[in-house]
Design an enzyme around this catalytic site. Structure first.
Site, PDB file in Angstrom:
ATOM      1  N   GLU A 107      21.854  42.367 -30.619  1.00  0.00           N
ATOM      2  CA  GLU A 107      22.161  41.142 -29.897  1.00  0.00           C
ATOM      3  C   GLU A 107      23.621  40.752 -30.325  1.00  0.00           C
ATOM      4  OE1 GLU A 107      17.832  39.156 -29.083  1.00  0.00           O
ATOM      5  OE2 GLU A 107      18.868  38.858 -31.239  1.00  0.00           O
ATOM      6  N   ASP A 126      21.260  34.942 -40.641  1.00  0.00           N
ATOM      7  CA  ASP A 126      21.385  34.738 -39.209  1.00  0.00           C
ATOM      8  C   ASP A 126      22.270  33.613 -38.884  1.00  0.00           C
ATOM      9  OD1 ASP A 126      20.800  35.137 -36.276  1.00  0.00           O
ATOM     10  OD2 ASP A 126      18.901  36.394 -37.085  1.00  0.00           O
ATOM     11  N   HIS A 157      25.080  37.722 -34.781  1.00  0.00           N
ATOM     12  CA  HIS A 157      23.903  37.106 -35.639  1.00  0.00           C
ATOM     13  C   HIS A 157      24.706  36.497 -37.045  1.00  0.00           C
ATOM     14  CE1 HIS A 157      20.142  37.090 -33.165  1.00  0.00           C
ATOM     15  NE2 HIS A 157      20.821  38.446 -33.040  1.00  0.00           N
TER      16      HIS A 157
HETATM   17  C1  ACM Z   1      15.436  41.116 -32.724  1.00  0.00           C
HETATM   18  O1  ACM Z   1      14.302  40.852 -31.973  1.00  0.00           O
HETATM   19  N1  ACM Z   1      16.477  40.330 -32.544  1.00  0.00           N
HETATM   20  C2  ACM Z   1      15.465  42.320 -33.327  1.00  0.00           C
END
Ligand code: ACM
Length: 536
Positions: free
Chosen positions: A316, A179, A252
């Site tokens: 995201e 991440d 991410h």
């Molecule tokens: C998530 O909650 N970023 C999948």
């Protein structure tokens, strides 16, 4: 067994339990007879029950505990088993070795809780209630995500984590390995991912405040070795658990960009591994070097993780960097895409196809439920409607709606709950009531739901104690729902859970205590009225 142990307090609740009356005594002379193919289950029984209960459970052709594979029992499927405990002998049967592994966990739960504790060495003998059980899970994917990117957990803890999943017959460990805040998987072709990307200088403490964000002054770091990850895969497989790795892309990825800035949209820019929580604007570029990187990483991931499923994140991912990048805009035009935002689907499609070519199934977090190529298994999390939208479109779906399966939210409004992801509580009852494939969906839609899983994101979770406080008993509820389906009614679950906590106590799990409120909490209003989780 006292009558007050409903269904012998087995958790998850088996399909069919018929008490027979009487007891089977296990002592130091009790031996185990494993018929061909049942040796791994016998080894698991010996390693889980042996040292904890002080029983050698030696292998012997005359053993009174008999473990057998029987292809005639095909109706039990991959994970089902039949267990008969009589006054003289125990017979565990299944059509498939995994079914025997599930049955071993039931045998464990039939023992008095003290026999799980390891404090009982040499105590002599234990009694099992005589019973006939037939047990088949409702859903094939019963998972738990642990985020080891935000806060690293050394391997010895992951082994314990797996053992606790196995006790509850959960069968997928979804390991969130990368991440913005850390990259935990070593990649030989890109060593800086872990020499640079596995360390951040400091961490945000608590949620963003109005105008103030607090940081600690402590570096946070950690990465696994491949040998450790392979050992984890093996350990999990011995317990019938698949480790599904997740490597996030194209968002991410700030930790990867700190290590290899040339993979970003601004190759000249030097970035630190992110020290904040939330959604980061920096994402991968779309030049060919980036795809070579993703392929090389995933080749090494596939080499370590035999899982049929490989998760590549996908959620995201703000596209502002692509919008303002001439190279990305050119790429979008050259690929005939409507604009830079469409690069997201194109990116996921290319990497998904690469995984399919290698015989694996790509998994992605749904952004809308309908944006990924059909060969993706969709993890639907943001909005309650996304799971059905994905299923209707033809995707296989893992239902992971955040309001019912995210364990990083508090469990109640009580002031003693630890600092958590801002948001309303996800109560024990909410988790237990979650129906991954509701009856009002069409048969085809429901058939595409593989199962459900819990998510423990660890921005605010630093220690094993915090992991287990947040996970238990809510994972017990998810296990009961996903294994037992509608059979696992709430009052029955609560009654069984009251006994099951003795097992958690014996194993030293610092679960959130049951209180009147958590056991009565009204369920959340309606799965279809859910709101989307804010993009940070
Ligand atoms: C998530 O909650 N970023 C999948």
């Amino acid at each position: 067994m006292p009558a007050s142990r409903p269904h012998l307090a087995l958790l998850p609740r088996p399909t069919k339990v018929s008490p027979l009356g009487g007891r089977l005594v296990l002592d130091r002379d009790t031996a185990v007879r494993a018929l061909p193919g049942a040796e791994p289950a016998a080894a698991l029984l010996r390693s889980l029950v042996g040292p904890a209960a002080g029983l050698p459970l030696a292998p012997s052709p005359e053993g009174r505990i008999v473990l057998a594979l029987d292809e005639q029992l095909g109706g039990l499927g991959e994970e089902g088993y039949g267990l008969t405990v009589g006054p003289q002998a125990l017979l565990l049967r299944a059509a498939h070795p995994t079914g025997l592994l599930r049955g071993v966990q039931t045998v464990r739960q039939l023992l008095p809780a003290e026999a799980l504790s390891g404090g009982a060495r040499g105590s002599g003998s234990w009694e099992l209630p005589c019973v006939e059980i037939t047990d088949i899970p409702e859903l094939p994917w019963r998972g738990s995500l642990l985020d080891v990117a935000r806060h690293f957990r050394p391997m010895d803890y992951l082994l314990r984590y797996v053992d606790l999943l196995a006790l509850h017959k959960l069968n997928v460990l979804h390991l969130h390995l990368t991440d913005d805040q850390g990259w935990r998987m070593p990649v030989d072709a890109y060593p800086r991912l872990t020499t640079v990307g596995a360390r951040r200088a400091r961490s945000q403490r608590g949620p963003d405040g109005p105008g103030t964000t607090q940081f600690d002054a402590t570096p946070h770091e950690g990465a696994y070795t491949k040998a450790e990850l392979r050992a984890l895969v093996r350990y999990a497989a011995e317990r019938g658990i698949t480790v599904v790795p997740e490597i996030e892309m194209p968002g991410h990825v700030r930790a990867a960009l700190a290590a290899y800035p040339e993979l970003g949209n601004h190759p000249e820019r030097r970035l630190e591994v992110w020290d904040r929580w939330g959604v980061c604007e920096t994402i991968l570029g779309v030049h060919e070097e980036v795809f070579a990187f993703c392929r090389a990483v995933l080749e090494e991931v596939m080499d370590v993780f035999p899982s049929p499923y490989i998760h590549i994140g996908g959620e995201e991912c703000p596209t502002s960097e692509w919008e303002s990048s001439p190279a990305a805009r050119e790429r979008a035009a050259a690929e005939g895409l409507a604009g830079p935002a469409a690069l997201h689907g194109w990116f996921m499609g290319r990497i998904g196809a690469f995984l399919v070519e290698h015989g694996r199934t790509p998994v992605g977090w749904a952004v809308s439920g309908t944006e990924l190529p059909l060969d993706f298994t969709v993890m639907a999390w943001r909005d309650a409607s996304h799971a059905r939208a994905a299923a209707r479109r033809g995707h296989r779906v893992v239902a992971a709606y955040h309001r019912t399966t995210y364990l990083d939210y508090v469990q109640s409004e009580a002031s003693f709950e630890p600092v958590a992801q801002p948001g309303d509580p996800v109560t024990l009852r909410t988790v237990h009531d979650y129906e991954p494939a509701p009856a009002e969906w069409s048969r085809e839609e429901r058939a595409r739901v593989l199962g459900t899983q819990a998510q423990l994101w660890t921005e605010y979770v630093r220690t094993p104690e915090e992991i287990e406080y947040l996970s238990y008993p809510r994972l017990c509820a998810l296990a009961d729902r996903s294994w037992s389906g509608g059979r696992g009614d709430w009052p029955g679950f609560v009654e069984r859970l009251r006994h099951h906590t003795a097992r958690l106590d014996a194993l030293g799990v610092p679960y959130r205590p049951l209180d009147a409120r958590s056991l009565e909490e009204a369920t959340y209003a309606s799965p279809s009225s859910g709101t989307a989780r804010p993009l940070s």
